[in-house]
Design a protein around this motif. Structure first.
Motif, short mmCIF file in Angstrom:
data_model
loop_
_atom_site.label_atom_id
_atom_site.label_comp_id
_atom_site.label_asym_id
_atom_site.label_seq_id
_atom_site.Cartn_x
_atom_site.Cartn_y
_atom_site.Cartn_z
N GLY A 249 32.18 51.94 49.90
CA GLY A 249 31.28 51.52 48.86
C GLY A 249 32.05 50.38 47.86
N LEU A 250 33.22 50.63 47.61
CA LEU A 250 33.72 49.79 46.83
C LEU A 250 33.86 48.30 47.54
CD1 LEU A 250 36.79 51.57 45.13
CD2 LEU A 250 34.62 51.07 44.24
N ILE A 251 34.12 48.40 48.93
CA ILE A 251 34.19 46.94 49.65
C ILE A 251 32.60 46.52 49.70
CG2 ILE A 251 34.14 45.91 51.97
CD1 ILE A 251 36.20 48.08 52.80
N GLY A 252 31.58 47.25 49.73
CA GLY A 252 30.20 46.79 49.41
C GLY A 252 30.01 46.29 48.29
N PHE A 253 30.74 46.89 47.20
CA PHE A 253 30.36 46.61 45.68
C PHE A 253 30.91 45.12 45.61
CE2 PHE A 253 32.06 46.43 41.33
CZ PHE A 253 30.93 46.24 40.68
N VAL A 254 32.15 44.70 46.01
CA VAL A 254 32.58 43.34 45.99
C VAL A 254 31.79 42.30 46.65
CG1 VAL A 254 34.55 42.14 46.53
CG2 VAL A 254 35.41 44.31 45.85
N LEU A 255 31.45 43.02 47.65
CA LEU A 255 30.54 41.69 48.71
C LEU A 255 29.40 41.47 47.74
CD1 LEU A 255 30.92 43.28 52.23
CD2 LEU A 255 31.90 41.12 51.06
N ALA A 256 28.60 42.58 46.92
CA ALA A 256 27.52 42.38 46.33
C ALA A 256 27.73 41.60 45.12
CB ALA A 256 26.93 43.80 45.88
N GLU A 257 28.76 41.61 44.57
CA GLU A 257 29.24 41.03 43.31
C GLU A 257 29.42 39.16 43.76
OE1 GLU A 257 28.92 43.24 40.26
OE2 GLU A 257 28.08 43.52 42.11
N ARG A 258 29.80 39.19 44.89
CA ARG A 258 30.08 37.85 45.37
C ARG A 258 28.64 37.13 45.77
NH1 ARG A 258 34.37 37.00 50.13
NH2 ARG A 258 33.40 34.97 50.07
N ALA A 259 27.84 37.92 46.14
CA ALA A 259 26.56 37.29 46.44
C ALA A 259 25.69 37.24 45.23
CB ALA A 259 25.72 38.37 47.45
N TYR A 260 25.87 37.85 44.10
CA TYR A 260 25.07 37.79 42.89
C TYR A 260 25.85 36.85 41.90
CZ TYR A 260 21.25 40.87 43.72
OH TYR A 260 20.12 41.50 44.20
N LYS A 261 26.90 36.47 42.16
CA LYS A 261 27.73 35.24 41.22
C LYS A 261 27.62 35.98 39.66
CE LYS A 261 28.01 31.43 44.37
NZ LYS A 261 27.17 32.18 45.58
N ASP A 262 27.09 34.98 38.97
CA ASP A 262 26.91 35.08 37.57
C ASP A 262 25.92 36.32 36.98
OD1 ASP A 262 29.00 33.29 37.08
OD2 ASP A 262 27.33 31.40 36.50
N GLU A 263 25.01 36.68 38.14
CA GLU A 263 24.14 37.61 37.51
C GLU A 263 24.60 39.04 38.11
OE1 GLU A 263 19.86 35.03 37.95
OE2 GLU A 263 20.78 36.04 39.65
N ALA A 264 25.90 39.17 38.59
CA ALA A 264 26.33 40.52 39.00
C ALA A 264 26.51 41.43 37.92
CB ALA A 264 27.78 40.23 39.83
N LEU A 265 26.65 42.55 38.21
CA LEU A 265 26.95 43.66 37.35
C LEU A 265 28.28 43.54 36.60
CD1 LEU A 265 25.86 46.45 36.38
CD2 LEU A 265 27.03 47.78 38.24
N LEU A 266 29.44 43.09 37.32
CA LEU A 266 30.84 42.80 37.08
C LEU A 266 31.10 41.33 37.69
CD1 LEU A 266 32.82 46.11 37.23
CD2 LEU A 266 32.18 44.95 35.10
N PRO A 267 30.55 40.44 37.02
CA PRO A 267 30.76 39.03 37.70
C PRO A 267 32.09 38.71 37.88
CG PRO A 267 29.38 38.93 35.62
CD PRO A 267 30.11 40.15 35.64
N LEU A 268 32.42 38.27 39.35
CA LEU A 268 33.92 38.19 39.60
C LEU A 268 34.60 37.01 38.95
CD1 LEU A 268 33.65 38.79 43.46
CD2 LEU A 268 34.18 40.51 41.79
N ALA A 269 33.58 36.04 38.53
CA ALA A 269 34.12 34.72 37.77
C ALA A 269 34.55 35.37 36.43
CB ALA A 269 33.11 33.90 37.63
N LEU A 270 33.91 36.32 35.69
CA LEU A 270 34.64 36.82 34.53
C LEU A 270 35.81 37.46 34.69
CD1 LEU A 270 33.26 37.35 31.65
CD2 LEU A 270 32.53 39.70 32.42
N LEU A 271 36.03 38.30 35.88
CA LEU A 271 37.15 39.09 36.10
C LEU A 271 38.41 37.92 36.44
CD1 LEU A 271 36.21 41.93 38.02
CD2 LEU A 271 36.64 41.98 35.66
N ALA A 272 37.95 36.62 36.78
CA ALA A 272 38.97 35.62 37.14
C ALA A 272 39.71 35.03 35.85
CB ALA A 272 38.37 34.73 37.91
N LYS A 273 38.81 35.05 34.84
CA LYS A 273 39.37 34.70 33.30
C LYS A 273 40.66 35.11 33.03
CE LYS A 273 35.16 32.75 31.63
NZ LYS A 273 34.07 32.90 30.59
N ARG A 274 41.96 34.53 32.85
CA ARG A 274 42.94 35.23 32.55
C ARG A 274 43.02 36.43 31.44
NH1 ARG A 274 48.37 32.01 30.97
NH2 ARG A 274 49.36 33.72 29.99
N THR A 275 42.44 36.01 30.42
CA THR A 275 42.40 37.14 29.19
C THR A 275 41.65 38.45 29.69
OG1 THR A 275 42.23 35.46 27.62
CG2 THR A 275 41.47 37.34 26.82
#
Length: 544
Positions: A249-275
């Motif tokens: 499930g968690l692997i699927g979640f990471v793939l889904a977040e990558r596909a949805y980019k900024d519209e993701a539930l937990l956007p990976l770009a947001l988690l990439a910000k250092r703060t």
């Protein structure tokens, strides 16, 4: 084209809105603490003592999973309708819990309650982010921790009172643990509906359903095994199945977040910000260390010091005083100086020291010493939690405040669940051996031999208790004389030391993580002012 004008809220308006938000938050906070003392009575009444963990697990799963959903949906559609929805679901769940006839029913209704609770916490913090500039925010967020503090003292007392009463108004006393939420919830809804009017500029987004579904698929089995693994056995078939489904499930979640980019539930770009990355990592570790401490102190007070559940709740007051003190002082200093980075660092140092001191507390340590350490632990938590949320909210764009706040709250509660599971397992693994060792060394002493000789019935009671029933039900301790009960308490205190030492090392890791927190200038504009000004600039109407 019409624009949402930024609304300037006066201090008085902010306090009125805060009142409604605090009532909503009070519901969520009180629910967790009131259940702690009432669960045993409820489980006995519904003939489901062995099923009681499910009532907690169900609530935990739904509240944890719904947290990021509320954050994301409220960023798109506005906060007010979702905050009102969260309170309404919580009231409905509470009312149904009060009507439960079996433990399975209670667990199902607790899951409904959890769906509401997930929005109460994160949305209240996000709404404050909308109406108060970051520099002033920590000052107001201190009120929220005060709500937590009050709930953590009132909860065990009310839980004990309702659980102890056979009948209140022609119904079982314990049912009022849930019915109590209905009037408070309705009052909170009335206040919020009346005073909370935020301008909202709707943003059209795809909703990340694949992310939500894979998150549920990943977390439900992992949270279930975290809560139930001790009973099932960590390497049993059921547990392994949960790990496998969870990881898929968690692997699927990471793939889904990558596909949805900024519209993701937990956007990976947001988690990439250092703060944000430091914020969620530190909050996960903080959640682990905090629950490790919060859970074992009342156990220590009840088993080693012989306090009743209600009294143990009152004896936790120094902890609450520390949390409130830490959050109020850090909030005032942040709004005066505009600097926040130092507070999570100092708070983490306090917690590291407090956890180390907790690991030195024995069966005969005077209570006032334990209470001083509680104050220090509280100061550490208070200086840590709010400044971290302020830092994360300040580092993201105003459109992402709900998502970012939801992420921090989500990871903190994940850390808490993980911490509770790990620490309870450690405690119950080392406990039998430590108690046996304590009795082995006590048997050599003349006082112990004399106490056994003068009352052989005590020896029989001890044998039965040590046969394995002792850890499921510790009430036999009150029937043993002090000399004979003492080694049990020594064994328990030594087992708690192991838990605190692990929490101490976990928190050192947390301290290292916090050092990576960058110090960004705190904005003087609230999120909705910033959003409105950005819109004006985007259409060329605003100042260039």
């Amino acid at each position: 084209m019409s624009h949402a004008k930024p609304v300037e809220f006066t201090h008085r308006q902010i306090l009125t809105i805060l009142g409604g938000l605090m009532m909503g938050m009070f519901l969520a906070a009180l629910d967790q603490t009131i259940m702690a003392t009432a669960t045993r009575t409820i489980a006995d009444d519904l003939q489901g003592f062995d099923l009681q963990a499910w009532a907690t697990t169900a609530f935990l799963i739904t509240s944890t999973i719904s947290t990021p959903l509320y954050g994301k949906l409220s960023d798109i559609y506005g906060r007010r309708p979702f905050f009102l929805l969260a309170i309404a679901i919580f009231i409905l769940g509470s009312f149904l819990c009060g009507l439960s006839d079996s433990m399975w029913q209670l667990a199902a209704f607790r899951a409904i309650q959890g769906l509401g609770a997930g929005g109460l916490m994160s949305l209240a913090l996000a709404i404050i982010g909308d109406i108060v500039p970051p520099r002033e925010r920590a000052k107001y967020q201190g009120f929220f921790l005060a709500v937590f503090g009050t709930a953590s003292v009132l909860g065990p007392i009310l839980g004990g009172f309702f659980a102890g009463a056979d009948q209140i108004l022609w119904t079982d006393g314990w049912r009022w643990v849930f019915y109590l939420n209905v009037p408070i919830g309705l009052a909170a809804m009335a206040v919020v509906a009346r005073v909370l009017h935020l301008p909202h500029h709707r943003v059209d987004h795809r909703i990340d359903w694949p992310g939500a579904l894979t998150l549920i698929l990943g977390l439900v089995p992992l949270l279930t095994v975290a809560e139930q693994g001790r009973d099932w056995g960590w390497t049993s078939g059921r547990s392994i199945l949960c790990y496998v489904i969870g990881v898929v499930g968690l692997i699927g979640f990471v793939l889904a977040e990558r596909a949805y980019k900024d519209e993701a539930l937990l956007p990976l770009a947001l988690l990439a910000k250092r703060t944000v990355a430091v914020g969620v990592t530190a909050s996960t570790i903080l959640g682990m260390a905090m629950f490790g401490g919060l859970m074992t102190v009342p156990l220590y007070l009840q088993i080693v010091k012989g306090s009743s559940a209600t009294l143990a709740g009152l004896q936790m007051i120094p902890f609450v005083v520390g949390i409130m003190g830490g959050s109020i002082i850090s909030g005032q200093l942040i709004s005066r100086t505009g600097r926040y980075r130092i507070f999570p660092i100092v708070g983490s140092v306090f917690m590291v020291v407090a956890l180390f001191l907790f690991s030195l507390i024995g069966a005969d340590t005077p209570l006032w010493r334990t209470m001083l350490v509680m104050v220090l632990m509280g100061l550490g938590l208070g200086s840590n939690m709010q400044p971290m949320i302020t830092a994360v909210q300040n580092a993201v764009s105003p459109r992402e405040i709900g998502t970012a706040t939801g992420a921090v709250t989500f990871f903190r509660s994940m850390g808490g669940t993980l911490g509770t599971a790990v620490f309870l397992s450690v405690l119950f693994n080392v406990l039998p051996g430590n108690i046996r060792d304590a009795y082995a060394s006590a048997r050599a002493t003349p006082e112990f031999q004399q106490a056994l000789a003068s009352d052989p019935a005590q020896g029989e009671l001890l044998k039965t208790a040590m046969g394995g029933a002792g850890l499921a039900d510790t009430s036999f301790l009150s029937r043993l004389s002090d000399v004979i009960a003492h080694p049990f308490k020594v064994g328990f205190a030594e087992s708690v030391h192991v838990v605190y030492l692990i929490a101490f090392f976990v928190m050192i890791l947390g301290l290292i993580v916090v050092f990576f927190l960058p110090e960004l200038p705190l904005s003087q504009r609230s999120a909705q002012q910033a959003r409105a000004e950005d819109e004006l600039q985007a259409t060329g109407d605003g100042p260039a």
